[in-house]
Design a protein around this motif. Sequence first.
Motif, PDB file in Angstrom:
ATOM      1  N   HIS A  44      16.161 -33.049  13.704  1.00 37.83           N
ATOM      2  CA  HIS A  44      16.193 -33.993  12.594  1.00 37.83           C
ATOM      3  C   HIS A  44      15.716 -35.344  13.110  1.00 37.83           C
ATOM      4  O   HIS A  44      16.090 -35.754  14.209  1.00 37.83           O
ATOM      5  CB  HIS A  44      17.616 -34.091  12.040  1.00 37.83           C
ATOM      6  CG  HIS A  44      17.705 -34.827  10.745  1.00 37.83           C
ATOM      7  ND1 HIS A  44      17.781 -36.205  10.699  1.00 37.83           N
ATOM      8  CD2 HIS A  44      17.724 -34.389   9.466  1.00 37.83           C
ATOM      9  CE1 HIS A  44      17.856 -36.577   9.426  1.00 37.83           C
ATOM     10  NE2 HIS A  44      17.810 -35.494   8.665  1.00 37.83           N
ATOM     11  N   VAL A  45      14.907 -36.058  12.344  1.00 39.64           N
ATOM     12  CA  VAL A  45      14.309 -37.303  12.828  1.00 39.64           C
ATOM     13  C   VAL A  45      15.347 -38.382  13.123  1.00 39.64           C
ATOM     14  O   VAL A  45      15.071 -39.305  13.877  1.00 39.64           O
ATOM     15  CB  VAL A  45      13.231 -37.851  11.862  1.00 39.64           C
ATOM     16  CG1 VAL A  45      12.054 -36.893  11.780  1.00 39.64           C
ATOM     17  CG2 VAL A  45      13.804 -38.149  10.493  1.00 39.64           C
ATOM     18  N   ALA A  46      16.553 -38.273  12.569  1.00 37.36           N
ATOM     19  CA  ALA A  46      17.594 -39.261  12.830  1.00 37.36           C
ATOM     20  C   ALA A  46      18.505 -38.845  13.976  1.00 37.36           C
ATOM     21  O   ALA A  46      19.418 -39.572  14.329  1.00 37.36           O
ATOM     22  CB  ALA A  46      18.443 -39.488  11.575  1.00 37.36           C
ATOM     23  N   ASP A  47      18.254 -37.678  14.546  1.00 37.36           N
ATOM     24  CA  ASP A  47      19.147 -37.148  15.575  1.00 37.36           C
ATOM     25  C   ASP A  47      18.701 -37.637  16.946  1.00 37.36           C
ATOM     26  O   ASP A  47      17.729 -37.161  17.501  1.00 37.36           O
ATOM     27  CB  ASP A  47      19.136 -35.623  15.536  1.00 37.36           C
ATOM     28  CG  ASP A  47      20.434 -35.038  15.997  1.00 37.36           C
ATOM     29  OD1 ASP A  47      21.145 -35.714  16.764  1.00 37.36           O
ATOM     30  OD2 ASP A  47      20.738 -33.915  15.598  1.00 37.36           O
ATOM     31  N   THR A  48      19.436 -38.568  17.487  1.00 36.43           N
ATOM     32  CA  THR A  48      19.079 -39.149  18.782  1.00 36.43           C
ATOM     33  C   THR A  48      20.049 -38.745  19.877  1.00 36.43           C
ATOM     34  O   THR A  48      20.024 -39.293  20.965  1.00 36.43           O
ATOM     35  CB  THR A  48      19.048 -40.682  18.688  1.00 36.43           C
ATOM     36  OG1 THR A  48      20.327 -41.142  18.249  1.00 36.43           O
ATOM     37  CG2 THR A  48      17.963 -41.149  17.755  1.00 36.43           C
ATOM     38  N   ARG A  49      20.924 -37.790  19.588  1.00 41.54           N
ATOM     39  CA  ARG A  49      21.892 -37.349  20.598  1.00 41.54           C
ATOM     40  C   ARG A  49      21.240 -36.474  21.642  1.00 41.54           C
ATOM     41  O   ARG A  49      20.233 -35.822  21.390  1.00 41.54           O
ATOM     42  CB  ARG A  49      23.019 -36.552  19.926  1.00 41.54           C
ATOM     43  CG  ARG A  49      23.811 -37.351  18.940  1.00 41.54           C
ATOM     44  CD  ARG A  49      24.765 -36.472  18.214  1.00 41.54           C
ATOM     45  NE  ARG A  49      23.979 -35.601  17.319  1.00 41.54           N
ATOM     46  CZ  ARG A  49      24.503 -34.752  16.478  1.00 41.54           C
ATOM     47  NH1 ARG A  49      25.782 -34.606  16.389  1.00 41.54           N
ATOM     48  NH2 ARG A  49      23.730 -34.019  15.713  1.00 41.54           N
ATOM     49  N   GLY A  50      21.855 -36.425  22.804  1.00 46.12           N
ATOM     50  CA  GLY A  50      21.527 -35.425  23.805  1.00 46.12           C
ATOM     51  C   GLY A  50      20.163 -35.534  24.440  1.00 46.12           C
ATOM     52  O   GLY A  50      19.586 -36.599  24.546  1.00 46.12           O
ATOM     53  N   GLY A  51      19.680 -34.366  24.876  1.00 39.95           N
ATOM     54  CA  GLY A  51      18.497 -34.300  25.729  1.00 39.95           C
ATOM     55  C   GLY A  51      17.183 -34.204  25.019  1.00 39.95           C
ATOM     56  O   GLY A  51      16.360 -33.388  25.375  1.00 39.95           O
TER      57      GLY A  51
END
Length: 142
Positions: free
Chosen positions: A134-141
């Motif tokens: 998802h374009v808003a998903d900045t979590r993790g690797g």
Amino acid sequence: MPPPNTGIPVLSPTPDPVTPDRDITHRHFQPREEVLVLKGIARGRLWGRSMRVVTPSWHTPTDKDGWRLRDPNGGRQTYITAHPGYLAHATGHCPDCLIYLHAMEEHSLPEGPHGADPVDCGWYTTTALGQLVHVADTRGGQ
């Protein structure tokens, strides 16, 4: 990575506020279930890509348990891995998924395009490793 050229117009990615905050666990989906990944708007309604849940798979961009999905229509990437929060049951019998779909409609339809042709809202991209993000998903690797 930009979406593949499908002939469907793609809007500038505008993250929806619903999906990133969705709290659905890995256990919510099971192998062989049909799921929907929302892509955009057509004829004043949400539309998406129908996929089949295959097997558990680590979702690297979010560092969470995800699902390996298969596109029954094949295509450039027949298999992708997705976080459970990106998915909705396609059958329409799941209360949690119906709430999610309704929230997406309330947010997206009034602001979205109103033409008859499908428009990809750019909510997702696929990495080179076949991970749906998802374009808003900045979590993790990522």
